[in-house]
Design a protein around this motif. Structure first.
Motif, mmCIF file in Angstrom:
data_model
loop_
_atom_site.group_PDB
_atom_site.id
_atom_site.type_symbol
_atom_site.label_atom_id
_atom_site.label_comp_id
_atom_site.label_asym_id
_atom_site.label_seq_id
_atom_site.Cartn_x
_atom_site.Cartn_y
_atom_site.Cartn_z
ATOM 1 N N LYS A 153 0.847 -1.195 0.000
ATOM 2 C CA LYS A 153 0.000 0.000 0.000
ATOM 3 C C LYS A 153 0.882 1.244 0.000
ATOM 4 O O LYS A 153 0.636 2.178 -0.762
ATOM 5 C CB LYS A 153 -0.932 -0.003 1.214
ATOM 6 C CG LYS A 153 -1.854 1.185 1.236
ATOM 7 C CD LYS A 153 -2.814 1.142 2.384
ATOM 8 C CE LYS A 153 -3.751 2.326 2.284
ATOM 9 N NZ LYS A 153 -4.685 2.370 3.381
ATOM 10 N N GLU A 154 1.901 1.258 0.852
ATOM 11 C CA GLU A 154 2.818 2.409 0.886
ATOM 12 C C GLU A 154 3.506 2.573 -0.461
ATOM 13 O O GLU A 154 3.654 3.686 -0.962
ATOM 14 C CB GLU A 154 3.855 2.230 1.985
ATOM 15 C CG GLU A 154 3.290 2.399 3.374
ATOM 16 C CD GLU A 154 4.287 2.029 4.471
ATOM 17 O OE1 GLU A 154 5.483 1.827 4.170
ATOM 18 O OE2 GLU A 154 3.856 1.929 5.622
ATOM 19 N N LYS A 155 3.913 1.471 -1.072
ATOM 20 C CA LYS A 155 4.571 1.507 -2.374
ATOM 21 C C LYS A 155 3.627 2.083 -3.435
ATOM 22 O O LYS A 155 4.022 2.928 -4.234
ATOM 23 C CB LYS A 155 5.025 0.098 -2.765
ATOM 24 C CG LYS A 155 5.845 0.036 -4.029
ATOM 25 C CD LYS A 155 6.318 -1.384 -4.285
ATOM 26 C CE LYS A 155 7.015 -1.455 -5.636
ATOM 27 N NZ LYS A 155 7.401 -2.813 -5.972
ATOM 28 N N ALA A 156 2.368 1.645 -3.436
ATOM 29 C CA ALA A 156 1.384 2.146 -4.394
ATOM 30 C C ALA A 156 1.122 3.633 -4.192
ATOM 31 O O ALA A 156 0.987 4.393 -5.157
ATOM 32 C CB ALA A 156 0.075 1.355 -4.273
ATOM 33 N N GLU A 157 1.063 4.068 -2.939
ATOM 34 C CA GLU A 157 0.844 5.490 -2.652
ATOM 35 C C GLU A 157 2.020 6.329 -3.138
ATOM 36 O O GLU A 157 1.826 7.412 -3.695
ATOM 37 C CB GLU A 157 0.610 5.698 -1.149
ATOM 38 C CG GLU A 157 -0.742 5.190 -0.683
ATOM 39 C CD GLU A 157 -0.885 5.162 0.830
ATOM 40 O OE1 GLU A 157 0.113 5.397 1.554
ATOM 41 O OE2 GLU A 157 -2.004 4.889 1.294
ATOM 42 N N LEU A 158 3.235 5.824 -2.930
ATOM 43 C CA LEU A 158 4.414 6.539 -3.409
ATOM 44 C C LEU A 158 4.441 6.613 -4.933
ATOM 45 O O LEU A 158 4.787 7.660 -5.501
ATOM 46 C CB LEU A 158 5.694 5.887 -2.886
ATOM 47 C CG LEU A 158 5.969 6.037 -1.396
ATOM 48 C CD1 LEU A 158 7.137 5.171 -0.968
ATOM 49 C CD2 LEU A 158 6.234 7.505 -1.054
ATOM 50 N N GLU A 159 4.067 5.534 -5.600
ATOM 51 C CA GLU A 159 4.006 5.519 -7.068
ATOM 52 C C GLU A 159 2.980 6.532 -7.572
ATOM 53 O O GLU A 159 3.223 7.255 -8.530
ATOM 54 C CB GLU A 159 3.644 4.122 -7.578
ATOM 55 C CG GLU A 159 4.785 3.136 -7.550
ATOM 56 C CD GLU A 159 5.896 3.473 -8.534
ATOM 57 O OE1 GLU A 159 5.605 3.924 -9.656
ATOM 58 O OE2 GLU A 159 7.064 3.302 -8.164
ATOM 59 N N ALA A 160 1.825 6.565 -6.921
ATOM 60 C CA ALA A 160 0.760 7.500 -7.317
ATOM 61 C C ALA A 160 1.228 8.953 -7.126
ATOM 62 O O ALA A 160 0.982 9.800 -7.988
ATOM 63 C CB ALA A 160 -0.505 7.236 -6.510
ATOM 64 N N LYS A 162 4.336 9.991 -7.140
ATOM 65 C CA LYS A 162 5.378 10.211 -8.144
ATOM 66 C C LYS A 162 4.753 10.503 -9.511
ATOM 67 O O LYS A 162 5.160 11.448 -10.208
ATOM 68 C CB LYS A 162 6.289 8.970 -8.243
ATOM 69 C CG LYS A 162 7.427 9.081 -9.194
ATOM 70 C CD LYS A 162 8.246 7.787 -9.165
ATOM 71 C CE LYS A 162 9.164 7.695 -10.356
ATOM 72 N NZ LYS A 162 9.873 6.412 -10.357
ATOM 73 N N ASN A 163 3.747 9.714 -9.895
ATOM 74 C CA ASN A 163 3.045 9.939 -11.153
ATOM 75 C C ASN A 163 2.339 11.288 -11.190
ATOM 76 O O ASN A 163 2.298 11.943 -12.234
ATOM 77 C CB ASN A 163 2.044 8.810 -11.441
ATOM 78 C CG ASN A 163 2.744 7.503 -11.766
ATOM 79 O OD1 ASN A 163 3.905 7.503 -12.186
ATOM 80 N ND2 ASN A 163 2.042 6.406 -11.559
ATOM 81 N N LYS A 164 1.781 11.681 -10.058
ATOM 82 C CA LYS A 164 1.081 12.967 -9.970
ATOM 83 C C LYS A 164 2.072 14.115 -10.217
ATOM 84 O O LYS A 164 1.762 15.069 -10.923
ATOM 85 C CB LYS A 164 0.436 13.110 -8.595
ATOM 86 C CG LYS A 164 -0.527 14.285 -8.474
ATOM 87 C CD LYS A 164 -0.973 14.476 -7.039
ATOM 88 C CE LYS A 164 -2.347 13.968 -6.837
ATOM 89 N NZ LYS A 164 -2.835 14.253 -5.481
ATOM 90 N N LYS A 165 3.259 14.007 -9.632
ATOM 91 C CA LYS A 165 4.290 15.036 -9.799
ATOM 92 C C LYS A 165 4.792 15.087 -11.248
ATOM 93 O O LYS A 165 5.070 16.149 -11.784
ATOM 94 C CB LYS A 165 5.475 14.782 -8.857
ATOM 95 C CG LYS A 165 5.189 15.145 -7.435
ATOM 96 C CD LYS A 165 6.386 14.866 -6.548
ATOM 97 C CE LYS A 165 6.041 15.130 -5.108
ATOM 98 N NZ LYS A 165 7.170 14.811 -4.225
ATOM 99 N N ASN A 166 4.909 13.908 -11.878
ATOM 100 C CA ASN A 166 5.384 13.846 -13.272
ATOM 101 C C ASN A 166 4.359 14.357 -14.279
ATOM 102 O O ASN A 166 4.719 14.744 -15.365
ATOM 103 C CB ASN A 166 5.806 12.427 -13.633
ATOM 104 C CG ASN A 166 7.067 12.002 -12.904
ATOM 105 O OD1 ASN A 166 7.835 12.839 -12.441
ATOM 106 N ND2 ASN A 166 7.285 10.709 -12.811
ATOM 107 N N ASN A 167 3.099 14.329 -13.889
ATOM 108 C CA ASN A 167 2.038 14.815 -14.792
ATOM 109 C C ASN A 167 1.756 16.232 -14.442
ATOM 110 O O ASN A 167 1.431 17.121 -14.779
ATOM 111 C CB ASN A 167 0.763 13.982 -14.667
ATOM 112 C CG ASN A 167 0.978 12.576 -15.176
ATOM 113 O OD1 ASN A 167 1.839 12.343 -16.013
ATOM 114 N ND2 ASN A 167 0.215 11.628 -14.669
#
Length: 167
Positions: A153-160, A162-167
């Motif tokens: 869950k923590e990994k998925a939140e970090l990925e989300a 990261k994706n938000k920052k990249n978009n």
């Protein structure tokens, strides 16, 4: 035991508190969770844990599933819309009791589909299991699957994030 089988869903939160939901008859589904929620707050002894599981099974078939309500018992308990959302903070253990044994199966929480049963880690206990045996299995599931779910869950939140920052 007058039925062929009984089912219970036991949800475990991050603090290892347990939320037990027994089954009952349903005109719509055959068998489904009923509007009964039994709690066991951590910390608890092995004896208290096993008595709690007995209590959850004793509540099975004490009422019918409410077929008129579209939301599940866990959704109403957590006050979260959708089964995936309602179960996202929990690890679920599915327990089936037959005339001869218990089948305990852990789940892995898929953040798109909700709890997915892990058949490969099914544990079968005889009805007259030795004291502490069921608690040992449940604590093992908590140790493996609760901790793993929190990591993913923590990994998925970090990925989300990261994706938000990249978009």
């Amino acid at each position: 035991m007058d039925r062929e089988f009984y089912t219970a869903s036991v949800y475990v939160d991050k603090d290892e508190n347990l939320i037990g939901i027994p089954c009952g008859e349903s005109d719509k589904y055959g068998i489904a969770d009923i509007d009964t929620v039994l709690l066991l707050k951590a910390p608890y002894t092995d004896e208290a844990l096993e008595k709690y599981i007995d209590k959850v099974f004793d509540a099975c078939y004490t009422k019918k599933h409410n077929d008129n309500v579209e939301t599940s018992t866990i959704e109403r308990y957590t006050k979260k819309k959708g089964f995936v959302n309602a179960t996202s903070d929990y690890t679920m253990i599915s327990i089936v009791k037959t005339k001869t044994n218990y089948s305990l199966m852990p789940t892995f929480n898929d953040f798109e589909k909700g709890p997915l049963v892990i058949d490969d880690d099914e544990h079968i206990l005889l009805l007259n299991y030795r004291d502490g045996e069921m608690a040992e299995v449940i604590r093992g599931f908590i140790e493996i699957y609760l901790k793993a779910n929190m990591f993913y869950k923590e990994k998925a939140e970090l990925e989300a994030e990261k994706n938000k920052k990249n978009n």
